[in-house]
Design a protein around this motif. Sequence first.
Motif, PDB file in Angstrom:
ATOM      1  N   LEU A 189      14.265   3.890  36.603  1.00 19.04           N
ATOM      2  CA  LEU A 189      12.867   3.202  37.368  1.00 19.04           C
ATOM      3  C   LEU A 189      13.181   1.435  38.355  1.00 19.04           C
ATOM      4  O   LEU A 189      12.494   1.790  39.480  1.00 19.04           O
ATOM      5  CB  LEU A 189      11.920   2.996  36.568  1.00 19.04           C
ATOM      6  N   GLU A 190      14.583   1.139  37.887  1.00 24.77           N
ATOM      7  CA  GLU A 190      14.737  -0.298  38.495  1.00 24.77           C
ATOM      8  C   GLU A 190      15.446   0.314  39.059  1.00 24.77           C
ATOM      9  O   GLU A 190      15.382  -0.629  41.213  1.00 24.77           O
ATOM     10  CB  GLU A 190      15.596  -1.118  36.976  1.00 24.77           C
ATOM     11  N   ARG A 191      16.533   1.364  39.455  1.00 20.29           N
ATOM     12  CA  ARG A 191      17.555   1.307  41.063  1.00 20.29           C
ATOM     13  C   ARG A 191      16.624   3.047  41.749  1.00 20.29           C
ATOM     14  O   ARG A 191      16.698   1.914  42.729  1.00 20.29           O
ATOM     15  CB  ARG A 191      18.336   2.613  40.102  1.00 20.29           C
ATOM     16  N   SER A 192      15.764   3.532  41.379  1.00 22.34           N
ATOM     17  CA  SER A 192      14.631   3.986  42.073  1.00 22.34           C
ATOM     18  C   SER A 192      13.616   2.696  43.054  1.00 22.34           C
ATOM     19  O   SER A 192      13.333   2.978  44.382  1.00 22.34           O
ATOM     20  CB  SER A 192      13.661   4.437  41.805  1.00 22.34           C
ATOM     21  N   ALA A 193      13.472   1.536  42.470  1.00 25.85           N
ATOM     22  CA  ALA A 193      12.827   0.479  42.848  1.00 25.85           C
ATOM     23  C   ALA A 193      12.932  -0.260  43.895  1.00 25.85           C
ATOM     24  O   ALA A 193      12.908  -0.529  44.831  1.00 25.85           O
ATOM     25  CB  ALA A 193      11.857  -0.464  42.286  1.00 25.85           C
ATOM     26  N   ARG A 239      10.534  -0.462  47.226  1.00 26.24           N
ATOM     27  CA  ARG A 239       9.158  -0.800  46.313  1.00 26.24           C
ATOM     28  C   ARG A 239       9.282  -1.518  45.216  1.00 26.24           C
ATOM     29  O   ARG A 239       9.495  -0.864  44.594  1.00 26.24           O
ATOM     30  CB  ARG A 239       8.614   0.423  46.125  1.00 26.24           C
ATOM     31  N   GLN A 240       8.730  -2.643  45.219  1.00 24.34           N
ATOM     32  CA  GLN A 240       9.059  -3.232  44.562  1.00 24.34           C
ATOM     33  C   GLN A 240       7.234  -3.381  43.190  1.00 24.34           C
ATOM     34  O   GLN A 240       7.549  -3.204  42.160  1.00 24.34           O
ATOM     35  CB  GLN A 240       8.220  -4.802  44.221  1.00 24.34           C
ATOM     36  N   ASP A 241       6.499  -2.442  43.555  1.00 25.00           N
ATOM     37  CA  ASP A 241       5.707  -1.464  42.487  1.00 25.00           C
ATOM     38  C   ASP A 241       5.914  -0.580  42.550  1.00 25.00           C
ATOM     39  O   ASP A 241       4.661   0.576  42.385  1.00 25.00           O
ATOM     40  CB  ASP A 241       4.037  -1.702  43.830  1.00 25.00           C
ATOM     41  N   SER A 260       5.048  -9.703  47.586  1.00 23.40           N
ATOM     42  CA  SER A 260       3.286  -9.258  47.740  1.00 23.40           C
ATOM     43  C   SER A 260       3.070  -8.960  46.700  1.00 23.40           C
ATOM     44  O   SER A 260       3.768  -7.999  46.430  1.00 23.40           O
ATOM     45  CB  SER A 260       3.367  -8.390  49.251  1.00 23.40           C
ATOM     46  N   ALA A 261       1.687  -9.514  46.210  1.00 19.54           N
ATOM     47  CA  ALA A 261       0.843  -8.870  44.843  1.00 19.54           C
ATOM     48  C   ALA A 261      -0.073  -8.171  45.073  1.00 19.54           C
ATOM     49  O   ALA A 261      -1.162  -7.198  44.520  1.00 19.54           O
ATOM     50  CB  ALA A 261       0.698  -9.921  44.565  1.00 19.54           C
ATOM     51  N   ALA A 262      -0.197  -7.656  46.799  1.00 20.30           N
ATOM     52  CA  ALA A 262      -1.451  -6.847  46.948  1.00 20.30           C
ATOM     53  C   ALA A 262      -1.924  -5.794  46.608  1.00 20.30           C
ATOM     54  O   ALA A 262      -2.948  -5.505  45.489  1.00 20.30           O
ATOM     55  CB  ALA A 262      -0.805  -7.083  48.240  1.00 20.30           C
ATOM     56  N   ALA A 263      -0.546  -5.371  46.419  1.00 25.11           N
ATOM     57  CA  ALA A 263      -0.523  -3.775  45.626  1.00 25.11           C
ATOM     58  C   ALA A 263      -1.146  -3.988  44.088  1.00 25.11           C
ATOM     59  O   ALA A 263      -1.940  -2.781  43.450  1.00 25.11           O
ATOM     60  CB  ALA A 263       0.457  -2.810  45.188  1.00 25.11           C
ATOM     61  N   HIS A 264      -0.582  -4.740  43.305  1.00 25.79           N
ATOM     62  CA  HIS A 264      -1.000  -5.301  42.219  1.00 25.79           C
ATOM     63  C   HIS A 264      -2.270  -5.491  42.141  1.00 25.79           C
ATOM     64  O   HIS A 264      -3.313  -5.321  41.358  1.00 25.79           O
ATOM     65  CB  HIS A 264       0.243  -5.916  41.372  1.00 25.79           C
TER      66      HIS A 264
END
Length: 337
Positions: free
Chosen positions: A54-58, A63-65, A172-176
């Motif tokens: 998951l970390e590598r994919s991000a 995509r931090q989300d 950016s925390a918009a998605a969160h």
Amino acid sequence: MKPLARYASLHGYVDLCHSFGIDPVPLIREAGLDPASLNLQDRWLPASAIAVLLERSAAVSGRQDFGLRLAEMRRFSNLGPLSLAIREEPDVRSALQMLVRYQHTYNEAVLTRLFETEGLATLRVELDFGEPLESRQSAELAVAVLYRLLRGFLGPHWKALAVCFTHRPPDSAAAHRKFFGPTIRFDHDFNGISLVASDLDSENKMSDALMRPYAQHVLESLESPKGAVIVDRVRDVIELLMPIGRCSVDQVARSLGVDRRTVHRHLAEVGETYSSILNAARVDLAQRMVGSSRYSMVEVAELLSFSAPSNFSRWFRTQFGLSPRAWQDRMQHPEDS
């Protein structure tokens, strides 16, 4: 031994990668996993491999989300038999207590605890991969799945008092904020969700009292005897590492977070040996692979970690009394036998 998790934890991963325009196969293999095994939802793998993936994919997708987006693709049924038992509990509190009690049947690295005090309920999520790892994406995935579960019980308009993460906020925390609402908190002292305790008294409208004893029986059946758990763990890791030629007892032991002597001792306690489990895994896989026209005999030999096709052929004849080719012909043309 290191905590394990079911492949169901990665449900939706391939589709999510494709939506971001990245190829998931190299990433899966880089994490030491077999891409074909993603279809085997109930097979176990080291939970640390999921965290690394998951970390590598991000990072690759930018995509931090990533973990948050993966949670959006989850379904209640991805919890397997645990979802059946949770769905039949009479209220939200008992459903969460059921999740807390049996979460290890789905993911051993995630520990969820429920605390209630002075009208406030807090669900704390702790992660333990058996080794120090970056866990931002795993934490967001676990908390987001729990948040969606609560919304499933309490309705789409329900809001938490706070959703908390120990890591720093994204660029950016918009998605969160869109997912969790405006009460999201970063740089907090725990990962989890705070809510009004009275929300836990809400009736579970999905529950059927007549189904509850059956659901409980199904869930209790997942609690395997200790010996069966050890054998299953070793076999699952063997099948995970075999296609990449890394299924020696030392490598399996490292994946489980112990040394080889510990593996041998645990298996001896239940009357098994590493060689017997390795051979049983090979027999099962050989039947499926040789019986299919999908693989050449050279590929089968490699996937079963034989040093040469001739060694595989000799082993196969010993196990089945026929050469691989003759056995394949018999399976594909039984009327000629």
